[in-house]
Design an enzyme around this catalytic site. Structure first.
Site, PDB file in Angstrom:
ATOM      1  N   GLU A  59      -2.642  -5.272   0.994  1.00  0.00           N
ATOM      2  CA  GLU A  59      -3.939  -4.659   0.707  1.00  0.00           C
ATOM      3  C   GLU A  59      -5.062  -5.679   0.527  1.00  0.00           C
ATOM      4  O   GLU A  59      -6.195  -5.429   0.894  1.00  0.00           O
ATOM      5  CB  GLU A  59      -3.856  -3.776  -0.553  1.00  0.00           C
ATOM      6  CG  GLU A  59      -3.036  -2.524  -0.389  1.00  0.00           C
ATOM      7  CD  GLU A  59      -1.547  -2.771  -0.630  1.00  0.00           C
ATOM      8  OE1 GLU A  59      -1.170  -3.922  -0.958  1.00  0.00           O
ATOM      9  OE2 GLU A  59      -0.776  -1.818  -0.474  1.00  0.00           O
ATOM     10  N   ARG A 104      -7.470  -5.063  -6.469  1.00  0.00           N
ATOM     11  CA  ARG A 104      -8.509  -4.589  -5.560  1.00  0.00           C
ATOM     12  C   ARG A 104      -9.810  -5.335  -5.841  1.00  0.00           C
ATOM     13  O   ARG A 104      -9.959  -5.997  -6.845  1.00  0.00           O
ATOM     14  CB  ARG A 104      -8.764  -3.076  -5.732  1.00  0.00           C
ATOM     15  CG  ARG A 104      -7.570  -2.191  -5.435  1.00  0.00           C
ATOM     16  CD  ARG A 104      -7.257  -2.171  -3.949  1.00  0.00           C
ATOM     17  NE  ARG A 104      -6.219  -1.232  -3.642  1.00  0.00           N
ATOM     18  CZ  ARG A 104      -4.932  -1.513  -3.582  1.00  0.00           C
ATOM     19  NH1 ARG A 104      -4.511  -2.735  -3.834  1.00  0.00           N
ATOM     20  NH2 ARG A 104      -4.043  -0.593  -3.283  1.00  0.00           N
TER      21      ARG A 104
END
Length: 143
Positions: A59, A104
């Protein structure tokens, strides 16, 4: 060697974190009012403000290797928009599995207006205690 001002900032941050954590525990009924002071000092002397988080997954590639990478994570006493900024890499509890963390990039904070590239979607404003995070790997499809 770290300077005196660095150590003082660290101590102040650690005390702030300890008070905030003890206050939260008191408000939700996990500790009594007599245990608050004890809990604050226990967190000051024994609590960890920073820890190493091993991130695996694609990610955050290319920022963090898809093979996995170690990140040094600093705990914040509260989710305060004055202490994190758009563009920061953050570690959050995974909403699908609260025992795990996800890494993130912070894209927007409370008060920011979100506008979609799809004309069918209505724009909206992030409310208090809301943020928008994205992964760095653009080749992955959103979940």
């Amino acid at each position: 060697m770290a300077s005196l001002s660095t150590w003082l900032r660290y101590i102040v941050h650690k005390i702030e974190y300890s008070i905030s954590l003890s206050s939260k525990n008191y408000q939700i009924g996990q500790i009594t009012d007599k245990q608050v002071n004890e809990n604050v000092w226990k967190n000051v002397f024994q609590g960890k403000l920073t820890y190493v988080h091993f991130n695996k997954g694609e990610e955050m590639a290319p920022t963090v290797s898809g093979q996995g990478g170690s990140l040094l994570v600093r705990r914040l006493p509260t989710a305060d928009p004055k202490k994190v900024f758009v563009g920061d890499v953050v570690a959050l509890k995974d909403p699908q599995n609260p025992d795990n963390c996800i890494v993130r990039r912070l894209a927007a904070v409370e008060g920011d207006e979100m506008v979609s590239t799809d004309e069918k979607d209505e724009p909206f404003v992030l409310e208090n205690d809301q943020c928008w995070v994205v992964s760095d790997n653009e080749s992955l499809s959103p979940k």
